[in-house]
Design a protein around this motif. Structure first.
Motif, short mmCIF file in Angstrom:
data_model
loop_
_atom_site.label_atom_id
_atom_site.label_comp_id
_atom_site.label_asym_id
_atom_site.label_seq_id
_atom_site.Cartn_x
_atom_site.Cartn_y
_atom_site.Cartn_z
N TYR A 18 5.47 -8.42 18.33
CA TYR A 18 4.74 -9.54 17.73
C TYR A 18 5.72 -10.59 17.25
N ASN A 19 5.25 -11.80 17.17
CA ASN A 19 6.04 -12.93 16.66
C ASN A 19 7.34 -13.08 17.44
N VAL A 28 6.36 -3.20 18.19
CA VAL A 28 5.42 -2.18 17.72
C VAL A 28 5.38 -1.01 18.71
N PRO A 47 -0.11 8.27 12.83
CA PRO A 47 -0.21 7.69 11.49
C PRO A 47 -0.59 6.22 11.51
N GLY A 49 -0.44 2.46 11.27
CA GLY A 49 0.65 1.51 11.55
C GLY A 49 1.52 1.95 12.71
N SER A 50 1.16 3.08 13.36
CA SER A 50 2.03 3.55 14.44
C SER A 50 1.81 2.77 15.73
N LYS A 52 -1.51 2.36 17.32
CA LYS A 52 -2.64 2.85 18.13
C LYS A 52 -3.54 1.70 18.59
N SER A 53 -3.92 0.86 17.65
CA SER A 53 -4.79 -0.26 18.01
C SER A 53 -4.07 -1.21 18.96
N THR A 54 -2.79 -1.41 18.70
CA THR A 54 -2.02 -2.29 19.59
C THR A 54 -2.02 -1.74 21.01
N GLU A 176 -11.36 4.10 16.63
CA GLU A 176 -11.98 4.71 15.45
C GLU A 176 -13.50 4.50 15.43
N HIS A 209 -8.74 9.24 13.36
CA HIS A 209 -7.94 9.82 12.28
C HIS A 209 -8.47 11.20 11.91
N GLN B 400 -7.39 -10.93 17.25
CA GLN B 400 -7.46 -11.31 15.83
C GLN B 400 -8.89 -11.19 15.33
N ARG B 403 -9.87 -7.38 15.17
CA ARG B 403 -9.15 -6.65 14.13
C ARG B 403 -9.71 -7.00 12.75
N1 LIG Z 1 -0.79 -9.80 15.32
C1 LIG Z 1 0.17 -9.09 14.73
N2 LIG Z 1 1.28 -9.71 14.30
C2 LIG Z 1 2.27 -9.00 13.71
N3 LIG Z 1 2.23 -7.71 13.52
C3 LIG Z 1 1.17 -7.02 13.92
C4 LIG Z 1 0.07 -7.68 14.55
N4 LIG Z 1 -0.86 -6.76 14.85
C5 LIG Z 1 -0.37 -5.56 14.41
N5 LIG Z 1 0.84 -5.73 13.87
C6 LIG Z 1 1.69 -4.65 13.33
O1 LIG Z 1 1.86 -3.68 14.31
C7 LIG Z 1 1.91 -2.40 13.73
C8 LIG Z 1 0.92 -1.50 14.41
O2 LIG Z 1 -0.38 -1.93 14.10
P1 LIG Z 1 -1.67 -1.22 14.68
O3 LIG Z 1 -2.85 -1.90 14.15
O4 LIG Z 1 -1.56 -1.14 16.15
O5 LIG Z 1 -1.53 0.23 14.06
P2 LIG Z 1 -2.60 1.42 14.04
O6 LIG Z 1 -1.88 2.59 14.54
O7 LIG Z 1 -3.82 1.01 14.76
O8 LIG Z 1 -2.89 1.55 12.51
P3 LIG Z 1 -4.25 2.02 11.79
O9 LIG Z 1 -4.30 3.48 11.97
O10 LIG Z 1 -4.04 1.61 10.40
O11 LIG Z 1 -5.36 1.30 12.45
C9 LIG Z 1 1.64 -2.59 12.25
O12 LIG Z 1 2.85 -2.53 11.55
C10 LIG Z 1 1.04 -3.96 12.16
O13 LIG Z 1 1.39 -4.57 10.95
#
Ligand SMILES: Nc1ncnc2c1ncn2[C@@H]1O[C@H](COP(=O)(O)OP(=O)(O)OP(=O)(O)O)[C@@H](O)[C@H]1O
Ligand SMILES: [Mg+2]
Lengths: 239, 404
Positions: A18-19, A28, A47, A49-50, A52-54, A176, A209, B400, B403
């Motif tokens: 990202y960014n 990520v 966990p 922030g790992s 998953k959603s990304t 989820e 989760h 965005q 989420r």
């Molecule tokens: N658009 C974005 N810009 C910057 N960082 C992002 C962006 N989207 C996600 N992140 C970062 O990427 C990392 C992974 O986020 P993600 O949402 O994929 O985690 P996750 O495993 O789905 O978490 P959760 O279980 O809380 O849903 C996080 O640290 C989040 O802050």
């Protein structure tokens, strides 16, 4: 359509930052390798922030990876333009989100029709029939004319599941899907997903989760700090 | 396009309050524009019509004949002009051919040959300077509707008979049935029975005009068989100048439109037109800003829905169209409602807004071309106003939105 284990999804060294190009650039996903076969029913765990959603959004073609190669049914998507991605997404991937995400202005039936309407442009009778049939499958035939606001959380999620299957996609991504529901309702929703998986060749990749639910999947894919740590087959150690 | 229409109309219906507000704003804007246009058109037409009671739309005369302008007498300089004429009157060369040609000219609705000059009217001890017109009565009434303005006697212009202005009659102490003598600098001298008096509402005309048969005037003004000018009317009074230019180009004669003569009136019209144009532009701008601001808010409110639609395979272009269509629908519906409101306003104004003499200020209604124009402007405004919000919606990042 005879061959079992036909590959629906393959990721080779997928990275996502990202960014990019800014001081706060952050990677990520650090090179994810993963493949999913037709008809598989897999949990994606890890966990918070790992990533998953990304990962799910990248597989769902909502985000482009910043590195690596992504194949959908053997086809590399890197060469596709925005329109190509949009069309491929509409036809091959169904989404179920945590917060139901139905469109409030439309009835349950119309929400289920929406992916078909987007694909075919104008509503027709087969579209309506399929949507009604799907609503019946999720036990909501009676709620067809209701707006989302008139439905409970569990009912809304059933509508969302029916909608994700509208185009009969080879792959459904669920982020989820039970995260916002009580245990009993969560079990029902999970059973619904399992049933559809058993009745079709649709593969499911489900972020959860909930270790109990993950344990009931055929396969668990664990993501830790942007990398895959896979544990195969039940039983899965519940911590 | 069906998908876009379905989503657009559903979004509009869902945001009932917002939709009602922009629809209302657009309708008021369209109504104001139509009403102002109808009002100004009516004012201009009625002013022009009043002016044209005493004037031909176009006067055709010999080229470079600065002196014989007696036929454009609706202002105070009439006397001066008549007196300034020292040289001999000139006839239009081969005026019958010119006459036939003018009769066949596009947009020309009536043609009348006239011989005009100055003279003196005498009765007893009284004498007055007059503008003498030799006319063919049946033709002339189609140019200047004298018959509508008779205050005594009748409009009978035949050998030995004259119809004169009501004030001229008073100055001479004459009335219908009396005889007056007319002399001219060319040595003409004749006696007429006054058969009718007219009041054209313009002092100089009422004080000086005397209408006599063409042949009689030709003799009096020493122009046997000639005419000093040919008077015309056209189908659209505001096209007169254009037609005059065409006639000049085609005949080599001098053609002067009422518009060229009444420059002050036309300048006032131009100012009015300019002012209404500015008002219209501002109303359009305000309507556009209203539509745009409501749609921008709607895009922000619908971020999640937009994200879902994108995830389900709707392209940015189709999302954009969803919002463009909303702008177009609001514009068009606003135009329909606004037109109805404007029609009602005009109907009321016809009863309430009255001139001093009790006639309505608004005479014309709302013309089809105004409705079409209003609808087009509203549609374009709605579409253009929707462009920025629509682009914003199209650019929304679905991830965005989802989420969030
Ligand atoms: N658009 C974005 N810009 C910057 N960082 C992002 C962006 N989207 C996600 N992140 C970062 O990427 C990392 C992974 O986020 P993600 O949402 O994929 O985690 P996750 O495993 O789905 O978490 P959760 O279980 O809380 O849903 C996080 O640290 C989040 O802050
Ligand atoms: Mg997540």
């Amino acid at each position: 359509m005879s061959g079992a284990n036909r590959e629906i999804l393959r990721l080779e060294g997928i990275r996502k930052s990202y960014n990019v190009g800014t001081p706060v650039e952050a990677e990520v996903l650090h090179g994810v390798d993963l493949s999913l076969d037709e008809g598989e029913f897999a949990a994606l765990i890890g966990p918070s922030g790992s990533g998953k959603s990304t990962l799910l959004n990248t597989v769902g073609l909502l985000e482009r990876p910043t590195g690596g190669r992504l194949f959908i049914r053997g086809r590399e998507i890197g060469g596709l333009d925005e329109a190509g991605l949009t069309e491929l997404r509409g036809r091959t991937i169904g989404f179920v989100f945590q917060f139901h995400h139905l469109i409030p202005a439309f009835t349950a039936l119309e929400n289920v029709m929406m992916p078909m309407l987007i694909d075919r442009g104008a509503p027709d009778a087969p579209m309506r029939e399929r949507a009604a049939w799907l609503l019946e499958q999720v036990g909501l035939a009676a709620a067809a004319a209701k707006k989302p606001a008139e439905l409970s959380g569990g009912m809304q999620q059933r509508v969302a599941i029916a909608r994700s299957l509208a185009m009969n996609p080879p792959l459904v991504l669920a982020d989820e899907p039970t995260g916002n529901l009580d245990t009993h309702t969560a079990d029902e929703i999970f059973e619904l997903l399992r049933r559809f998986n058993a009745e079709s060749r649709t593969a499911f990749l489900i972020v959860t989760h909930d270790p109990r639910l993950a344990a009931r999947c055929d396969r668990r894919i664990e993501l830790v700090d942007g990398q895959i740590v896979e544990a195969k087959g039940p039983p899965w150690p519940v911590d | 396009m069906r998908f876009e229409w379905i989503v657009a109309t559903r979004f509009l219906r869902e945001g009932r309050m917002q939709t009602a507000l922009i629809l209302g704003g657009t309708a008021v804007g369209v109504a104001v524009i139509l009403f102002i246009t109808a009002l100004i058109n009516s004012l201009q037409v009625s002013l022009a019509t009043r002016t044209l009671n005493t004037q031909a739309h176009i006067v055709v005369r010999p080229p470079d004949d600065a002196a014989s302008r007696a036929l454009a007498p609706a202002d105070a300089s009439v006397a001066a002009r008549v007196e300034a004429r020292a040289q001999r009157l000139r006839s239009i060369d081969q005026w019958e051919a010119v006459f036939r040609r003018l009769e066949g000219t596009a947009r020309v609705t009536a043609v009348s040959p006239v011989v005009s000059g100055s003279g003196t009217a005498l009765r007893g001890n009284a004498n007055r300077a007059i503008a003498l017109f030799g006319i063919e009565p049946e033709r002339y009434v189609r140019i200047v509707k004298i018959t509508d303005f008779m205050v005594a006697g009748e409009f009978r212009v035949s050998p030995g008979n004259a119809v004169i202005g009501v004030e001229l009659a008073a100055d001479l102490g004459a009335t219908v049935g009396d005889r007056i003598r007319v002399t001219t600098p060319e040595g003409g001298n004749d006696v007429f029975l006054v058969t009718g008096l007219f009041d054209l509402g313009v002092k100089d005309v009422n004080k000086r005009w005397a209408l006599v048969p063409l042949k009689t005037a030709q003799a009096l003004l020493a122009l046997p068989g000639g005419v000093t000018n040919v008077d015309l009317t056209v189908d659209d009074i505001f096209a007169a100048e254009e037609v005059a230019r065409l006639i000049e180009g085609g005949t080599g004669l001098k053609a002067e439109s009422w518009m060229a003569i009444n420059t002050q009136l036309l300048a006032a019209f131009d100012n009015q037109t300019m002012t209404t144009r500015v008002i219209r532009a501002f109303v359009v701008l305000i309507v556009a800003l209203g539509i745009a601001s409501v749609l921008v808010v709607s895009v922000v409110q619908k971020q999640k829905e937009i994200g879902i639609l994108r995830a389900m395979g709707a392209s940015p272009g189709r999302i954009m169209r969803v919002f463009l269509i909303q702008g177009a629908i609001v514009g068009t519906a606003g135009a329909v409602v606004g037109s109805a409101v404007a029609a009602a306003m005009v109907a009321v104004a016809k009863r309430v807004l009255l001139a001093e003499d009790g006639t309505p200020l608004i005479t014309g209604g709302i013309e089809p071309y105004m409705l079409a124009g209003g609808a087009l402007v509203a549609l374009a405004t709605g579409l253009l106003a929707a462009v920025a919000p629509a682009r914003r919606a199209a650019k929304l990042d679905p991830v965005q939105a989802i989420r969030g």
